[in-house]
Write a protein that holds these residues in place. Structure first.
Motif, PDB file in Angstrom:
ATOM      1  N   ASP A 181     -13.368 -25.493  35.001  1.00  0.00           N
ATOM      2  CA  ASP A 181     -12.101 -24.752  34.998  1.00  0.00           C
ATOM      3  C   ASP A 181     -11.643 -24.419  36.408  1.00  0.00           C
ATOM      4  O   ASP A 181     -10.480 -24.080  36.618  1.00  0.00           O
ATOM      5  N   GLU A 182     -12.574 -24.491  37.367  1.00  0.00           N
ATOM      6  CA  GLU A 182     -12.208 -24.119  38.741  1.00  0.00           C
ATOM      7  C   GLU A 182     -11.514 -25.269  39.489  1.00  0.00           C
ATOM      8  O   GLU A 182     -11.062 -25.108  40.605  1.00  0.00           O
ATOM      9  N   LEU A 183     -11.448 -26.434  38.865  1.00  0.00           N
ATOM     10  CA  LEU A 183     -10.985 -27.617  39.612  1.00  0.00           C
ATOM     11  C   LEU A 183      -9.471 -27.751  39.595  1.00  0.00           C
ATOM     12  O   LEU A 183      -8.812 -27.495  38.581  1.00  0.00           O
ATOM     13  N   ILE A 184      -8.936 -28.159  40.746  1.00  0.00           N
ATOM     14  CA  ILE A 184      -7.541 -28.587  40.835  1.00  0.00           C
ATOM     15  C   ILE A 184      -7.557 -30.008  41.400  1.00  0.00           C
ATOM     16  O   ILE A 184      -8.560 -30.442  41.973  1.00  0.00           O
ATOM     17  N   GLU A 185      -6.458 -30.719  41.217  1.00  0.00           N
ATOM     18  CA  GLU A 185      -6.437 -32.114  41.671  1.00  0.00           C
ATOM     19  C   GLU A 185      -5.983 -32.214  43.129  1.00  0.00           C
ATOM     20  O   GLU A 185      -5.274 -31.342  43.639  1.00  0.00           O
ATOM     21  N   LYS A 194     -10.321 -21.716  43.478  1.00  0.00           N
ATOM     22  CA  LYS A 194     -10.138 -23.069  42.942  1.00  0.00           C
ATOM     23  C   LYS A 194     -10.760 -24.075  43.926  1.00  0.00           C
ATOM     24  O   LYS A 194     -10.834 -23.802  45.130  1.00  0.00           O
ATOM     25  N   ILE A 195     -11.150 -25.205  43.399  1.00  0.00           N
ATOM     26  CA  ILE A 195     -11.802 -26.229  44.233  1.00  0.00           C
ATOM     27  C   ILE A 195     -11.138 -27.565  43.949  1.00  0.00           C
ATOM     28  O   ILE A 195     -10.912 -27.914  42.777  1.00  0.00           O
ATOM     29  N   ILE A 196     -10.798 -28.271  45.000  1.00  0.00           N
ATOM     30  CA  ILE A 196     -10.194 -29.596  44.786  1.00  0.00           C
ATOM     31  C   ILE A 196     -11.261 -30.540  44.238  1.00  0.00           C
ATOM     32  O   ILE A 196     -12.409 -30.549  44.700  1.00  0.00           O
ATOM     33  N   ASN A 197     -10.871 -31.326  43.268  1.00  0.00           N
ATOM     34  CA  ASN A 197     -11.762 -32.264  42.581  1.00  0.00           C
ATOM     35  C   ASN A 197     -12.148 -33.413  43.510  1.00  0.00           C
ATOM     36  O   ASN A 197     -11.699 -34.535  43.346  1.00  0.00           O
ATOM     37  N   ILE A 216     -10.821 -43.298  37.167  1.00  0.00           N
ATOM     38  CA  ILE A 216     -10.878 -41.835  37.272  1.00  0.00           C
ATOM     39  C   ILE A 216     -10.197 -41.219  36.055  1.00  0.00           C
ATOM     40  O   ILE A 216      -9.028 -41.469  35.791  1.00  0.00           O
ATOM     41  N   LEU A 217     -10.972 -40.430  35.300  1.00  0.00           N
ATOM     42  CA  LEU A 217     -10.450 -39.858  34.057  1.00  0.00           C
ATOM     43  C   LEU A 217      -9.791 -38.506  34.258  1.00  0.00           C
ATOM     44  O   LEU A 217      -9.165 -37.983  33.345  1.00  0.00           O
ATOM     45  N   GLY A 218      -9.998 -37.887  35.422  1.00  0.00           N
ATOM     46  CA  GLY A 218      -9.445 -36.558  35.658  1.00  0.00           C
ATOM     47  C   GLY A 218     -10.446 -35.475  35.306  1.00  0.00           C
ATOM     48  O   GLY A 218     -11.656 -35.691  35.407  1.00  0.00           O
ATOM     49  N   ILE A 219      -9.918 -34.334  34.866  1.00  0.00           N
ATOM     50  CA  ILE A 219     -10.751 -33.141  34.715  1.00  0.00           C
ATOM     51  C   ILE A 219     -10.866 -32.750  33.240  1.00  0.00           C
ATOM     52  O   ILE A 219      -9.863 -32.649  32.542  1.00  0.00           O
ATOM     53  N   ALA A 220     -12.104 -32.543  32.793  1.00  0.00           N
ATOM     54  CA  ALA A 220     -12.319 -31.905  31.488  1.00  0.00           C
ATOM     55  C   ALA A 220     -12.502 -30.420  31.751  1.00  0.00           C
ATOM     56  O   ALA A 220     -13.271 -30.020  32.630  1.00  0.00           O
ATOM     57  N   ARG A 221     -11.769 -29.594  31.020  1.00  0.00           N
ATOM     58  CA  ARG A 221     -11.897 -28.145  31.200  1.00  0.00           C
ATOM     59  C   ARG A 221     -13.142 -27.632  30.483  1.00  0.00           C
ATOM     60  O   ARG A 221     -13.732 -28.340  29.655  1.00  0.00           O
ATOM     61  N   ASP A 222     -13.536 -26.424  30.815  1.00  0.00           N
ATOM     62  CA  ASP A 222     -14.803 -25.898  30.289  1.00  0.00           C
ATOM     63  C   ASP A 222     -14.691 -25.456  28.836  1.00  0.00           C
ATOM     64  O   ASP A 222     -14.878 -24.284  28.494  1.00  0.00           O
ATOM     65  N   ASN A 223     -14.346 -26.394  27.974  1.00  0.00           N
ATOM     66  CA  ASN A 223     -14.406 -26.161  26.520  1.00  0.00           C
ATOM     67  C   ASN A 223     -14.735 -27.507  25.865  1.00  0.00           C
ATOM     68  O   ASN A 223     -14.434 -28.571  26.422  1.00  0.00           O
ATOM     69  N   PRO A 224     -15.369 -27.474  24.696  1.00  0.00           N
ATOM     70  CA  PRO A 224     -15.828 -28.723  24.070  1.00  0.00           C
ATOM     71  C   PRO A 224     -14.691 -29.688  23.739  1.00  0.00           C
ATOM     72  O   PRO A 224     -14.855 -30.903  23.883  1.00  0.00           O
ATOM     73  N   GLU A 225     -13.534 -29.188  23.347  1.00  0.00           N
ATOM     74  CA  GLU A 225     -12.426 -30.066  22.949  1.00  0.00           C
ATOM     75  C   GLU A 225     -11.996 -30.946  24.120  1.00  0.00           C
ATOM     76  O   GLU A 225     -11.794 -32.150  23.983  1.00  0.00           O
ATOM     77  N   SER A 226     -11.824 -30.288  25.267  1.00  0.00           N
ATOM     78  CA  SER A 226     -11.380 -31.024  26.453  1.00  0.00           C
ATOM     79  C   SER A 226     -12.425 -32.070  26.860  1.00  0.00           C
ATOM     80  O   SER A 226     -12.097 -33.209  27.209  1.00  0.00           O
ATOM     81  N   HIS A 227     -13.693 -31.687  26.802  1.00  0.00           N
ATOM     82  CA  HIS A 227     -14.776 -32.634  27.114  1.00  0.00           C
ATOM     83  C   HIS A 227     -14.733 -33.829  26.156  1.00  0.00           C
ATOM     84  O   HIS A 227     -14.837 -34.973  26.563  1.00  0.00           O
ATOM     85  N   ARG A 228     -14.586 -33.508  24.877  1.00  0.00           N
ATOM     86  CA  ARG A 228     -14.623 -34.546  23.835  1.00  0.00           C
ATOM     87  C   ARG A 228     -13.531 -35.591  24.090  1.00  0.00           C
ATOM     88  O   ARG A 228     -13.788 -36.799  24.103  1.00  0.00           O
ATOM     89  N   GLU A 229     -12.339 -35.099  24.302  1.00  0.00           N
ATOM     90  CA  GLU A 229     -11.186 -35.986  24.484  1.00  0.00           C
ATOM     91  C   GLU A 229     -11.423 -36.952  25.654  1.00  0.00           C
ATOM     92  O   GLU A 229     -11.242 -38.167  25.535  1.00  0.00           O
ATOM     93  N   GLY A 245     -21.184 -29.125  35.130  1.00  0.00           N
ATOM     94  CA  GLY A 245     -21.314 -28.720  33.729  1.00  0.00           C
ATOM     95  C   GLY A 245     -22.581 -29.210  33.054  1.00  0.00           C
ATOM     96  O   GLY A 245     -22.634 -29.320  31.832  1.00  0.00           O
ATOM     97  N   VAL A 246     -23.608 -29.501  33.841  1.00  0.00           N
ATOM     98  CA  VAL A 246     -24.817 -30.083  33.254  1.00  0.00           C
ATOM     99  C   VAL A 246     -26.029 -29.157  33.425  1.00  0.00           C
ATOM    100  O   VAL A 246     -27.145 -29.510  33.101  1.00  0.00           O
ATOM    101  N   SER A 247     -25.759 -27.952  33.925  1.00  0.00           N
ATOM    102  CA  SER A 247     -26.858 -26.989  34.046  1.00  0.00           C
ATOM    103  C   SER A 247     -26.992 -26.219  32.734  1.00  0.00           C
ATOM    104  O   SER A 247     -26.500 -26.660  31.706  1.00  0.00           O
TER     105      SER A 247
END
Ligand code: AMP
Ligand code: MG
Length: 405
Positions: A181-185, A194-197, A216-229, A245-247
């Motif tokens: 969620d902290e990432l921006i493009e 915020k942190i640039i990706n 490059i797929l972009g950013i998945a936000r910190d929720n399962p739906e966004s990751h899934r998509e 997001g792997v810790s």
């Protein structure tokens, strides 16, 4: 928890070459040839001159100096238009076909101009300065075995045998997914918190550097739906790399959603620092690399785990960089229990490599990664390393500084 070597073996055991395609010769650079290449004809195709000079009969030049009548001229690319008769010579250029009767070429530097004649000053050996038909490669010889990486010399050989199109192992299409969620493009204004990706770009660059194709797929936000998509999209590629997001945090969804999508996890966490939380899984033979999010950890784990796997998928036989020994130039301390990857600058002096810590080794420090020429791999059980001690390093890229001896 697997050790570093175990983790790498688990990965390499699970990936295989992707398949073959045919590409134009120049596009084959850096790719792996998929079939044996056999010489279709002799090279060279005819006996020809290795020097600018004179085609002669060696027996005529047994006693030198000797004067021979010049009866003809064969330029490079020219045709033979007569034979070398006893007592005669034919002027010949490098690469021009050897005329009948001739069994040696005398370089022009070893002759004097005698008007319609040439004076041969030096003794002449039979066969000298002639390149014989098939002396480099004979028709039917195996010149490039399948599995060889194509470099400029292979391009030269393939071109010499008229191979305009060559069968090569496919490039890997590699999906790259950033999470957080902290990432921006890139291109968005910086905001505290915020942190640039940047991982998407460093990973894409690393993928490109070895001849694979980044998606490059972009950013998945910190929720399962966004990751899934995003992950469903990513699993269509030949390989998927995720970052962050792997810790074990409560907003780390990478492993959970991958499992839900049918990716079977083969390991999570490796005995290394940085890069400890790395996970690896497969779905239908496709590898999924879940790398930690710190930019240094992401790059180091790409180097150690993803690079060898992608190289293997693209048909390379040599996928692991060899260690070289380097002499440590300062004391290094570490905690016991994990292999440490130390970012080092290299220099070369008196035929030996010297390794200097590139500075702060904290995982959050990116600039010492830029200063690193190599990664020193410090064994898990050790805790201190003295100056002058030899350590194993592998070179990242670029040339090493040369110190005056
Ligand atoms: P996480 O593993 O999700 O806790 O991420 C660890 C840290 O890595 C985050 O706090 C960010 O500072 C950094 N990070 C994560 N993703 C990226 C990214 N795509 N680009 C740059 N830094 C990142
Ligand atoms: Mg995160």
């Amino acid at each position: 928890m697997p050790t570093f070597e175990e983790a790498r073996s688990i990965i390499l055991d699970r990936v295989a070459p992707l398949g073959v395609e045919r590409v134009g010769l120049l596009d084959a650079l850096g790719r792996v040839i998929a079939e044996d290449v056999v010489a279709p004809w002799d090279m060279p195709l005819c006996d020809n001159s290795a020097m600018d000079g004179f085609a002669v009969r060696a027996a005529d030049c047994a006693a030198t100096p000797v004067s021979l009548n010049v009866t003809g001229y064969i330029p490079a690319g020219g045709e033979v238009n007569g034979s070398v008769e006893p007592g005669c010579a034919i002027r010949i250029m490098t690469g021009a076909p050897i005329p009948p009767g001739c069994d040696a070429v005398v370089p022009v530097e070893e002759t004097e101009d005698g008007g319609a004649a040439v004076i041969v000053r030096e003794p002449v050996k039979p066969r000298q300065h002639i390149r014989f038909r098939g002396e480099d490669v004979a028709a039917g010889d195996l010149v490039i075995p399948a599995g060889t990486m194509i470099r400029p010399p292979e391009i030269s050989m393939l071109a010499s045998f008229g191979k305009a199109v060559v069968p090569v192992q496919r490039r890997a299409q590699v999906a790259i997914l950033s999470t957080g969620d902290e990432l921006i493009e890139l291109g968005e204004p910086p905001v505290p918190g915020k942190i640039i990706n940047s991982n998407a770009l460093s990973l894409a660059a690393s993928v490109k550097e070895i001849g694979a194709v980044p998606l490059i797929l972009g950013i998945a936000r910190d929720n399962p739906e966004s990751h899934r998509e995003k992950m469903i999209e990513g699993l269509k590629a030949d390989a998927l790399i995720t970052s962050a997001g792997v810790s074990a945090g409560d907003r780390d969804f990478v492993r959970e959603v991958l499992a839900e999508l049918g990716v079977s996890q083969l390991f999570w966490r490796v005995d290394i620092k940085p890069g400890g939380p790395t996970a690896f899984g497969v779905k239908d033979g496709k590898p999924v690399f879940s790398l930690p999010g710190n930019p240094v950890s992401t790059m180091v784990t790409f180097e150690e785990f993803v690079r060898p796997a992608l190289l293997k998928m693209m048909g390379h036989r040599r996928v692991i960089k060899p260690f070289i020994r380097a002499v440590l130039q300062g004391e290094v301390r570490k905690k016991p229990g994990k292999i440490n990857f130390l970012r080092v600058r290299l220099a070369s002096a008196d035929g030996r490599y010297l390794a200097y810590s590139s500075g702060d080794q904290n995982t959050g420090i990116l600039k010492t990664m830029l200063l690193a020429d190599a990664i020193a791999v410090l064994p898990a059980d050790r805790t201190s390393f003295a100056p002058g001690e030899e350590v194993d390093v592998h070179i990242l890229s670029g040339n090493v500084e040369m110190l005056e001896g």
